[in-house]
Design an enzyme around this catalytic site. Sequence first.
Site, mmCIF file in Angstrom:
data_model
loop_
_atom_site.group_PDB
_atom_site.id
_atom_site.type_symbol
_atom_site.label_atom_id
_atom_site.label_comp_id
_atom_site.label_asym_id
_atom_site.label_seq_id
_atom_site.Cartn_x
_atom_site.Cartn_y
_atom_site.Cartn_z
ATOM 1 N N SER A 14 74.009 38.329 9.186
ATOM 2 C CA SER A 14 72.714 38.389 9.871
ATOM 3 C C SER A 14 72.383 39.855 10.085
ATOM 4 C CB SER A 14 72.813 37.677 11.224
ATOM 5 O OG SER A 14 71.846 38.200 12.129
ATOM 6 N N HIS A 39 71.577 35.158 6.336
ATOM 7 C CA HIS A 39 71.085 34.394 7.483
ATOM 8 C C HIS A 39 70.100 35.292 8.225
ATOM 9 C CE1 HIS A 39 71.592 31.659 11.023
ATOM 10 N NE2 HIS A 39 71.373 32.772 11.708
ATOM 11 N N ASP A 41 67.314 36.000 11.038
ATOM 12 C CA ASP A 41 66.989 35.480 12.369
ATOM 13 C C ASP A 41 65.555 35.813 12.772
ATOM 14 O OD1 ASP A 41 69.500 34.293 13.351
ATOM 15 O OD2 ASP A 41 70.289 36.314 13.011
ATOM 16 N N MET A 43 62.570 35.391 15.395
ATOM 17 C CA MET A 43 62.378 35.077 16.827
ATOM 18 C C MET A 43 60.935 35.352 17.225
ATOM 19 S SD MET A 43 65.726 36.877 18.463
ATOM 20 C CE MET A 43 67.337 36.742 17.674
ATOM 21 N N HIS A 72 66.644 31.414 9.948
ATOM 22 C CA HIS A 72 66.980 30.727 11.201
ATOM 23 C C HIS A 72 65.797 30.938 12.142
ATOM 24 C CE1 HIS A 72 69.738 30.588 15.021
ATOM 25 N NE2 HIS A 72 68.894 29.574 14.958
ATOM 26 N N MET A 74 64.113 30.737 15.282
ATOM 27 C CA MET A 74 64.194 30.577 16.740
ATOM 28 C C MET A 74 62.773 30.742 17.277
ATOM 29 S SD MET A 74 67.705 32.683 17.264
ATOM 30 C CE MET A 74 67.492 33.497 15.687
ATOM 31 N N MET A 146 75.226 26.496 17.390
ATOM 32 C CA MET A 146 75.165 27.787 18.075
ATOM 33 C C MET A 146 76.372 27.928 19.009
ATOM 34 S SD MET A 146 72.392 29.050 16.827
ATOM 35 C CE MET A 146 72.509 30.596 17.742
ATOM 36 N N ASP A 184 77.108 29.926 14.477
ATOM 37 C CA ASP A 184 76.273 31.116 14.631
ATOM 38 C C ASP A 184 76.449 31.687 16.037
ATOM 39 O OD1 ASP A 184 74.398 33.096 14.355
ATOM 40 O OD2 ASP A 184 72.656 31.760 14.412
HETATM 41 C C1 DX5 Z 1 71.337 35.006 17.697
HETATM 42 C C2 DX5 Z 1 71.263 34.817 16.219
HETATM 43 C C3 DX5 Z 1 72.560 35.071 15.536
HETATM 44 C C4 DX5 Z 1 73.098 36.449 15.798
HETATM 45 C C5 DX5 Z 1 74.400 36.658 15.144
HETATM 46 O O1 DX5 Z 1 70.242 34.512 18.342
HETATM 47 O O2 DX5 Z 1 70.848 33.511 15.886
HETATM 48 O O3 DX5 Z 1 72.429 34.819 14.148
HETATM 49 O O4 DX5 Z 1 72.248 37.433 15.378
HETATM 50 O O5 DX5 Z 1 74.842 37.918 15.552
HETATM 51 P P1 DX5 Z 1 76.316 38.088 16.139
HETATM 52 O O6 DX5 Z 1 77.241 37.713 15.022
HETATM 53 O O7 DX5 Z 1 76.380 39.509 16.538
HETATM 54 O O8 DX5 Z 1 76.441 37.146 17.305
HETATM 55 ZN ZN ZN Z 2 71.058 33.026 13.763
#
Ligand code: DX5
Ligand code: ZN
Length: 229
Positions: A14, A39, A41, A43, A72, A74, A146, A184
């Site tokens: 990520s 992956h 992320d 948001m 992913h 969010m 998660m 994750d």
């Molecule tokens: C958090 C994300 C994860 C995160 C992973 O909200 O969905 O994918 O970035 O990062 P680490 O491995 O640092 O927890």
């Molecule tokens: Zn994630």
Amino acid sequence: MSDADARLAQIAPSILTADFGRLAQQVRDADEGGADLWHLDVMDGHFVPPLSFGREVIAAVRATTPRFIEAHLMVARPGEQFVDMAHAGAQRLVFHYEAAGSAKAARDLARQAHDLGCEAGIAVNPETPIEALYPLLDALDQVVVMLIRPGWGGQQANLDLLDKVRALHARLDAAGLAMPIEVDGGVKAHNARTCAEAGATILVAGSAVFNVEQTPQQALAALREVLAR
Ligand code: DX5
Ligand code: ZN
């Protein structure tokens, strides 16, 4: 899971804690280090407090790596992002069960992802029981468990949540279904093997890969080593 199975676990970096000023190089470094897939992320500042990035960054990563990309999401209204994500090059659209709100809505979202030619993944927050997904498994291509409250990289994984991975693994076996189970949040060299032995087949690794202590190549080699041990 047996030792041989832990070896097969895939690592999905990520970029949340990557250096965005030289993102393409960071992606190339991790690819060279043996990243299996990406992956990314997304948001929205609603489903989770922070904003991260959207289609432009996905497209930039798509232009840099030949590897599989999952987004992913969010975000509070994932379906509204599906077309942009698919066009930007995401091959799996992962939405949250909590954002879908019901099993029926989750089924509809999975169908929308498939209609766009993408795989459909569903992520569950720590407080959501894994059993909520059981009526839906036939509609999905992946489950993401998660291990942290979503929204931030660099948190510590709650390994008690691996019980959800164990339960899901058993449920899929019993139902004769096969799909990746991804974990994750907070996956590091010291717990990667425990995650794989619990039944996780994809390990997201953010700050474990992108940090100030190691290069992505060194970090990925360290993760591989504990999985192969
Ligand atoms: C958090 C994300 C994860 C995160 C992973 O909200 O969905 O994918 O970035 O990062 P680490 O491995 O640092 O927890
Ligand atoms: Zn994630």
